[in-house]
Write a protein that holds these residues in place. Structure first.
Motif, short mmCIF file in Angstrom:
data_model
loop_
_atom_site.label_atom_id
_atom_site.label_comp_id
_atom_site.label_asym_id
_atom_site.label_seq_id
_atom_site.Cartn_x
_atom_site.Cartn_y
_atom_site.Cartn_z
N SER A 115 0.83 -1.21 0.00
CA SER A 115 0.00 0.00 0.00
C SER A 115 0.86 1.25 0.00
O SER A 115 0.54 2.25 -0.67
N ILE A 116 1.96 1.23 0.74
CA ILE A 116 2.86 2.39 0.77
C ILE A 116 3.50 2.61 -0.60
O ILE A 116 3.66 3.75 -1.05
N ARG A 117 3.88 1.54 -1.28
CA ARG A 117 4.41 1.69 -2.64
C ARG A 117 3.38 2.36 -3.55
O ARG A 117 3.72 3.27 -4.32
N THR A 118 2.14 1.91 -3.45
CA THR A 118 1.09 2.52 -4.26
C THR A 118 0.89 3.99 -3.91
O THR A 118 0.74 4.85 -4.79
N ALA A 119 0.90 4.30 -2.62
CA ALA A 119 0.70 5.69 -2.18
C ALA A 119 1.80 6.60 -2.72
O ALA A 119 1.53 7.72 -3.20
N ASN A 120 3.05 6.15 -2.66
CA ASN A 120 4.14 6.96 -3.19
C ASN A 120 4.02 7.13 -4.70
O ASN A 120 4.32 8.21 -5.24
N GLU A 121 3.59 6.10 -5.40
CA GLU A 121 3.35 6.21 -6.84
C GLU A 121 2.25 7.24 -7.13
O GLU A 121 2.37 8.04 -8.06
N ARG A 122 1.20 7.22 -6.33
CA ARG A 122 0.10 8.18 -6.53
C ARG A 122 0.58 9.61 -6.30
O ARG A 122 0.19 10.54 -7.00
N ALA A 123 1.41 9.79 -5.28
CA ALA A 123 1.93 11.12 -5.00
C ALA A 123 2.78 11.64 -6.15
O ALA A 123 2.66 12.80 -6.57
N ARG A 124 3.64 10.78 -6.68
CA ARG A 124 4.48 11.20 -7.81
C ARG A 124 3.63 11.51 -9.04
O ARG A 124 3.86 12.52 -9.73
N ALA A 125 2.64 10.66 -9.31
CA ALA A 125 1.80 10.87 -10.48
C ALA A 125 1.01 12.16 -10.38
O ALA A 125 0.74 12.82 -11.39
N ALA A 126 0.63 12.53 -9.17
CA ALA A 126 -0.16 13.74 -8.96
C ALA A 126 0.71 14.98 -8.82
O ALA A 126 0.19 16.10 -8.75
N GLY A 127 2.02 14.80 -8.79
CA GLY A 127 2.92 15.94 -8.64
C GLY A 127 2.83 16.59 -7.27
O GLY A 127 3.09 17.80 -7.13
N VAL A 128 2.51 15.81 -6.26
CA VAL A 128 2.36 16.33 -4.90
C VAL A 128 3.71 16.18 -4.19
O VAL A 128 4.19 15.07 -3.99
N SER A 129 4.31 17.31 -3.82
CA SER A 129 5.64 17.28 -3.21
C SER A 129 5.62 17.42 -1.70
O SER A 129 6.66 17.23 -1.05
N ASN A 130 4.48 17.74 -1.12
CA ASN A 130 4.41 17.95 0.33
C ASN A 130 3.76 16.76 1.05
O ASN A 130 3.30 16.90 2.19
N ALA A 131 3.72 15.60 0.39
CA ALA A 131 3.23 14.38 1.02
C ALA A 131 4.18 13.24 0.71
O ALA A 131 4.60 13.06 -0.44
N HIS A 132 4.52 12.49 1.74
CA HIS A 132 5.41 11.34 1.60
C HIS A 132 4.82 10.18 2.39
O HIS A 132 4.01 10.37 3.30
N PHE A 133 5.27 8.99 2.07
CA PHE A 133 4.70 7.79 2.68
C PHE A 133 5.82 6.85 3.10
O PHE A 133 6.83 6.71 2.41
N ALA A 134 5.63 6.20 4.25
CA ALA A 134 6.64 5.31 4.79
C ALA A 134 5.98 4.13 5.47
O ALA A 134 4.86 4.23 6.00
#
Length: 349
Positions: free
Chosen positions: A207-226
């Motif tokens: 799920s974290i891998r998917t979340a980070n992919e979603r953040a990159r795809a959306a161009g969101v730089s102020n959200a990270h996942f761990a």
């Protein structure tokens, strides 16, 4: 007074309706996967027209449409032979960002059938089943079903209902979204409040891998996942810790509350979004409660029992949740707002 025969017939009528819904569950998934609802939402169609639009086989589409019309999920005009979606059907079946993504919820139903043998064994043995042991359709369905509610309510109702949180987020706050899954709630907040920093945690690595992919795809730089569980992340000085529809699943909800309390600033907030429930069983003997008890017995309770937890279940209710947060060190607790599907609770130090 109704006769025994009347009561029998009434029960059978109710049960046949449930049987029709059950056998149609896979057809809901077919409609979603093949884009049938979305195509029908564009304009009415005959079976042949819908088949042509979606590049499917007319004979199957004819049967599918009749099933959907019999259940009230599409409308049928006998005079023209056209099927259509009315406004309510379109909102629930063909609009993923609507308040209720009904079609998305059926992926959760699919996951329950994938886990049927384990569920049966769990009932015998009392064992559990970790979140990550489920079929991947559960993660997809959970994201879709809850994301619709977040889109409808999080920015306009839930965050504004918390005392001063929107102002803090607008100025620049530090936020942890614990049990974030695919990050739908995290990304929604991050996009709305670019001055704030968001970190999403989940113990499920996929799920974290998917979340980070979603953040990159959306161009969101102020959200990270761990990857981290609810008692293992190392943040401190946070302004907001959020638990979206996950605390009741946890093996150590008191520990999760205590860890959140320690991570928060003295004037911080904890947002707890949970399935809507009353405090007594009889308060929840209704259609919404039936859905949540069904999911709880097959998904939520097993996740907690897999970690020897208290198995709060999806119908824990406000009083029990308050007891958890109080034991975790929070001094103030209130219901900030609610929807037919959610309790939105605020805990503060």
């Amino acid at each position: 007074m109704d006769s025994p025969e009347d009561r029998l017939n009434a029960f059978l009528g109710h049960a046949v309706g449930d049987l029709g819904a059950a056998i149609s569950a896979t057809l809901m998934l077919v409609g979603d996967r093949l884009g049938l609802y979305r195509a029908l939402a564009e304009s009415p169609a005959t079976p042949a027209e819908l088949a042509e639009r979606t590049r499917t086989h007319e004979r199957y589409i004819r049967e599918w449409l009749a099933n959907q019309a019999a259940g009230g999920y599409v409308t049928y005009d006998a005079a023209t032979g056209h099927y259509a979606l009315d406004d309510a059907q379109r909102l629930c079946l063909a609009s993923p960002d609507s308040p209720v993504d009904l079609a998305g919820a059926y992926y959760i139903v699919e996951a329950a059938f994938h886990a049927l043998e384990r569920t049966t064994d769990n009932f015998r043995t009392g064992q559990g089943m970790e979140w990550g042991e489920h079929h991947a359709c559960l993660f997809h369905g959970t994201e879709r079903f809850f994301r619709a509610g977040y889109h409808a309510h999080l920015m306009t109702e839930w965050l504004p209902a918390l005392d001063g949180v929107v102002d803090k987020l607008s100025q620049g706050a530090r936020v942890a979204d614990v049990g974030c899954g695919h990050g739908a709630s995290t990304l929604l907040m991050a996009k709305a409040f670019p001055r704030s920093q968001f970190i999403g945690y989940d113990y499920h690595a996929d799920s974290i891998r998917t979340a980070n992919e979603r953040a990159r795809a959306a161009g969101v730089s102020n959200a990270h996942f761990a990857v981290a569980d609810a008692v293992g992340y190392e943040d401190e000085g946070l302004d907001l810790v959020a638990f979206f529809d996950c605390l009741h699943d946890m093996g150590d909800p008191v520990g999760a509350a205590r860890h959140a309390r320690q991570a928060l600033r003295p004037d911080g907030h904890c947002l707890l979004v949970e399935p809507f429930a009353g405090d007594a069983v009889q308060d929840n003997l209704n259609p919404v409660g039936r859905v949540y008890y069904g999911a709880s017995s097959q998904i939520c309770v097993p996740v907690s029992l897999a970690r020897h937890g208290p198995a709060l279940g999806a119908q824990a209710g406000q009083a029990r949740l308050q007891a958890i947060m109080t034991e975790g060190g929070f001094g103030r607790f209130r219901r900030a707002t609610q929807t037919p599907f959610n309790l939105v609770l605020e805990a503060r130090p």
